[in-house]
Design a protein around this motif. Structure first.
Motif, PDB file in Angstrom:
ATOM      1  N   ARG A  67       0.783  -1.512  -0.036  1.00  0.00           N
ATOM      2  CA  ARG A  67      -0.067   0.004   0.163  1.00  0.00           C
ATOM      3  C   ARG A  67       0.925   1.227  -0.064  1.00  0.00           C
ATOM      4  O   ARG A  67       0.550   2.291  -0.557  1.00  0.00           O
ATOM      5  N   GLU A  68       2.062   1.049   0.626  1.00  0.00           N
ATOM      6  CA  GLU A  68       3.030   2.444   0.342  1.00  0.00           C
ATOM      7  C   GLU A  68       3.217   2.755  -0.740  1.00  0.00           C
ATOM      8  O   GLU A  68       3.243   3.942  -1.147  1.00  0.00           O
ATOM      9  N   ALA A  69       3.706   1.707  -1.752  1.00  0.00           N
ATOM     10  CA  ALA A  69       3.719   2.200  -3.060  1.00  0.00           C
ATOM     11  C   ALA A  69       2.638   2.762  -3.871  1.00  0.00           C
ATOM     12  O   ALA A  69       2.760   3.880  -4.603  1.00  0.00           O
ATOM     13  N   VAL A  70       1.290   2.392  -3.576  1.00  0.00           N
ATOM     14  CA  VAL A  70       0.385   2.648  -4.484  1.00  0.00           C
ATOM     15  C   VAL A  70      -0.245   4.289  -3.922  1.00  0.00           C
ATOM     16  O   VAL A  70      -0.629   4.949  -4.613  1.00  0.00           O
ATOM     17  N   PHE A  71      -0.081   4.083  -2.347  1.00  0.00           N
ATOM     18  CA  PHE A  71      -0.721   5.681  -1.737  1.00  0.00           C
ATOM     19  C   PHE A  71       0.412   6.544  -2.335  1.00  0.00           C
ATOM     20  O   PHE A  71       0.049   7.860  -2.413  1.00  0.00           O
ATOM     21  N   THR A  72       1.863   6.522  -2.088  1.00  0.00           N
ATOM     22  CA  THR A  72       2.588   7.370  -2.813  1.00  0.00           C
ATOM     23  C   THR A  72       2.643   7.972  -4.221  1.00  0.00           C
ATOM     24  O   THR A  72       2.365   9.122  -4.322  1.00  0.00           O
ATOM     25  N   ALA A  73       2.239   7.018  -4.748  1.00  0.00           N
ATOM     26  CA  ALA A  73       2.002   7.242  -6.179  1.00  0.00           C
ATOM     27  C   ALA A  73       0.760   7.866  -6.306  1.00  0.00           C
ATOM     28  O   ALA A  73       0.712   9.004  -7.177  1.00  0.00           O
ATOM     29  N   PRO A 193      -4.402   7.069   3.883  1.00  0.00           N
ATOM     30  CA  PRO A 193      -3.161   7.253   4.079  1.00  0.00           C
ATOM     31  C   PRO A 193      -1.968   6.140   4.732  1.00  0.00           C
ATOM     32  O   PRO A 193      -2.639   5.497   5.559  1.00  0.00           O
ATOM     33  N   VAL A 194      -0.911   6.251   4.432  1.00  0.00           N
ATOM     34  CA  VAL A 194       0.081   5.412   4.947  1.00  0.00           C
ATOM     35  C   VAL A 194       1.467   6.182   5.052  1.00  0.00           C
ATOM     36  O   VAL A 194       1.329   7.219   4.656  1.00  0.00           O
ATOM     37  N   ARG A 195       2.390   5.814   5.766  1.00  0.00           N
ATOM     38  CA  ARG A 195       3.717   6.520   6.091  1.00  0.00           C
ATOM     39  C   ARG A 195       4.326   6.515   4.687  1.00  0.00           C
ATOM     40  O   ARG A 195       4.719   5.447   3.981  1.00  0.00           O
ATOM     41  N   VAL A 196       4.705   7.647   4.141  1.00  0.00           N
ATOM     42  CA  VAL A 196       5.320   8.014   3.021  1.00  0.00           C
ATOM     43  C   VAL A 196       6.966   8.419   3.385  1.00  0.00           C
ATOM     44  O   VAL A 196       7.043   9.091   3.860  1.00  0.00           O
ATOM     45  N   THR A 197       7.691   7.412   2.697  1.00  0.00           N
ATOM     46  CA  THR A 197       9.162   7.787   2.773  1.00  0.00           C
ATOM     47  C   THR A 197       9.692   8.447   1.725  1.00  0.00           C
ATOM     48  O   THR A 197       9.498   8.293   0.538  1.00  0.00           O
ATOM     49  N   ALA A 198      10.668   9.273   2.098  1.00  0.00           N
ATOM     50  CA  ALA A 198      11.349   9.935   0.868  1.00  0.00           C
ATOM     51  C   ALA A 198      12.069   9.039  -0.051  1.00  0.00           C
ATOM     52  O   ALA A 198      12.138   9.460  -1.329  1.00  0.00           O
ATOM     53  N   ALA A 199      12.340   7.779   0.338  1.00  0.00           N
ATOM     54  CA  ALA A 199      13.039   6.874  -0.450  1.00  0.00           C
ATOM     55  C   ALA A 199      11.936   6.258  -1.411  1.00  0.00           C
ATOM     56  O   ALA A 199      12.263   6.273  -2.660  1.00  0.00           O
ATOM     57  N   ARG A 200      10.790   6.155  -1.224  1.00  0.00           N
ATOM     58  CA  ARG A 200       9.661   5.761  -2.128  1.00  0.00           C
ATOM     59  C   ARG A 200       9.243   7.023  -2.977  1.00  0.00           C
ATOM     60  O   ARG A 200       9.012   6.869  -4.219  1.00  0.00           O
ATOM     61  N   VAL A 201       9.110   8.245  -2.631  1.00  0.00           N
ATOM     62  CA  VAL A 201       8.935   9.272  -3.529  1.00  0.00           C
ATOM     63  C   VAL A 201      10.084   9.396  -4.352  1.00  0.00           C
ATOM     64  O   VAL A 201       9.618   9.780  -5.785  1.00  0.00           O
TER      65      VAL A 201
END
Length: 486
Positions: A67-73, A193-201
């Motif tokens: 979910r982190e990948a989907v929410f960040t996108a 919402p989930v935690r969004v990391t700088a690396a994922r962005v």
């Protein structure tokens, strides 16, 4: 193929209604008004492609990472879209002045509103594509086309909104398309919402850079000729060109487009040793429908325009004949690009699209002095170059198109026979048929001749496509053959 078939059938039904709506709209609006509305929409679409930043493709390719990948996108996609809409809204007067079409500034805000609504359903749509639920996507698109046609025709025929009626219809269409995908995917799968990391962005931005370049150039090759035609040749010629282009793109977008959309996840899932056969089969499957539709449009263009459009749109006929044939290599390139996309060859795709767009702009500019029909031949030059470059790029990744040339030759021969028979029919029938029956008669003659010629010369192609769609039991002799095999 089954998923593509759902998309093709639903898309063609929706587009058929949309096409009828477009032709009815043309009876109430002049080419110059339609051209200016089209250009405003193209500007909004261009901003949408740039602000997408490959987030949809990221969801398809990396959505399995959680979910982190989907929410960040999703977050990047929505924020970039809001910034794009605000910027283009502010720049509308300057853009209209540069294009030399003041009314574009009146239409652009509404077009941007429609794009903003459509973006809300884009990420759920990509999640549906990842799950190969193309039937729901196709249904939403078809319903959107129907809604556009109904609203636009109703408004242009009963009000004085003029071009704004098309903008209102575009907004309604966007609402229908967005709702169809949003209601099919739980909001927690993409918006919770989930935690969004700088690396994922950073990963999303790095992934999206070449994808964005490729998509902007790819879509630009299909749409940027409209503003260029408006600036080079004026609103009337640009309106006729735009109408012909929309009609000519029916095969490419609603057959090649649906097959290409299915092929990205299909190639990703397929074993490497099976991908060449998969691509050849997909191209042959698409060409089975693309070839007769494109050549049929080209040969029936004079009858179609005379039957369905008022005299002010008469220039559409020769333009349609040129652009319908030019759409064939473009559709093939779109399908093949799925192979490169599945191998993450985004930089290579971007280079191909850059070459195609550059060629298109130069060709249109160089040929525009000879008139709009001559300029339209520039589209054929650009699409042929794109096809050749795409085939070469795919071969570098081991794609072999063995057997495709024979299949295409058989279809081209069947289409040639179809064209000759339709022309002979038109000459023999003359004015003896009522005007309302000429177009249906030509379509029926062409369909019968193409089907018969293909069955006689390339029966294996028809059987293969029919088996893939589960329709082989309707073919002559197939039941007996199956019993014999058993």
């Amino acid at each position: 193929m089954s998923s593509a078939a759902y998309g093709i059938v639903a898309g063609l039904l929706g587009r058929a209604v949309g096409l009828v709506g477009t032709l009815l709209i043309a009876r109430h609006l002049t080419p110059d008004i339609v051209a200016e509305v089209t250009v405003a929409t193209v500007i909004a679409l261009t901003g949408n492609w740039i602000a997408a930043w490959g987030c949809g493709q990221y969801v398809v390719v990396r959505g399995g990472e959680g979910r982190e990948a989907v929410f960040t996108a999703t977050l990047v996609y929505l924020l970039a879209g809001a910034a794009m809409i605000a910027l283009l809204w502010w720049a509308a007067p300057s853009l209209a002045l540069w294009i030399q079409a003041p009314r574009v500034a009146e239409y652009l805000p509404g077009a941007l509103l429609g794009i903003g609504i459509r973006r809300l359903g884009a990420i759920p749509g990509k999640l549906l594509a990842r799950e190969l639920r193309f039937g729901r996507i196709a249904l939403g698109t078809a319903l959107g086309d129907v809604a556009y046609a109904v609203v636009a025709v109703s408004l242009v025929s009963t009000t004085r909104l003029g071009g704004h009626a098309m903008i209102v219809a575009f907004i309604v269409q966007s609402c229908v398309v967005a709702l169809s995908t949003i209601t099919a995917v739980p909001w927690r799968d993409w918006l919770r919402p989930v935690r969004v990391t700088a690396a994922r962005v950073r990963d999303v931005l790095r992934f999206g850079a070449p994808v964005t370049g490729e998509i902007v150039l790819s879509e630009g090759a299909r749409y940027w000729d409209k503003p260029l035609m408006l600036r080079l040749l004026g609103a009337h010629d640009a309106g006729s060109y735009g109408m012909a282009f929309n009609l000519a793109q029916l095969p490419a977008v609603y057959v090649g487009g649906h097959v290409g959309a299915v092929m990205v996840p299909a190639v990703v899932r397929a074993a490497p040793e099976h991908r060449s056969a998969l691509m050849v089969r997909a191209l042959a499957f698409a060409a089975l429908f693309l070839f007769p539709m494109a050549t049929g449009l080209a040969v029936c263009a004079p009858t179609l325009v005379a039957t369905l459009l008022p005299p002010t749109w008469g220039q559409v006929a020769p333009l349609l004949s040129v652009l319908a044939i030019a759409s064939l290599p473009a559709a093939g390139s779109f399908i093949l690009s799925s192979f490169l996309a599945a191998h993450a060859r985004n930089h290579r795709l971007m280079a191909i699209e850059a070459a195609a767009v550059s060629t298109l702009v130069v060709a249109l500019w160089a040929l525009s002095s000879a008139g709009v029909v001559a300029a339209s031949a520039g589209v054929a030059v650009a699409t042929l170059l794109q096809w050749g470059l795409t085939v070469h790029a795919c071969r570098r990744d081991g794609l072999r198109l063995d057997g495709l040339a024979r299949a295409l030759a058989c279809m081209a021969l069947a289409c040639a026979v179809m064209v000759l028979v339709v022309l002979a029919w038109r000459h023999a029938a003359g004015d003896r048929l009522p005007g309302a029956l000429r177009l249906p008669a030509e379509i029926a003659v062409g369909a019968i001749v193409y089907g018969g010629a293909l069955w006689a010369g390339a029966r294996d192609l028809v059987v293969d496509a029919s088996e893939a769609l589960g329709l082989s039991r309707f073919l002559p002799g197939m039941r007996e053959r199956r019993k014999g095999d058993a």
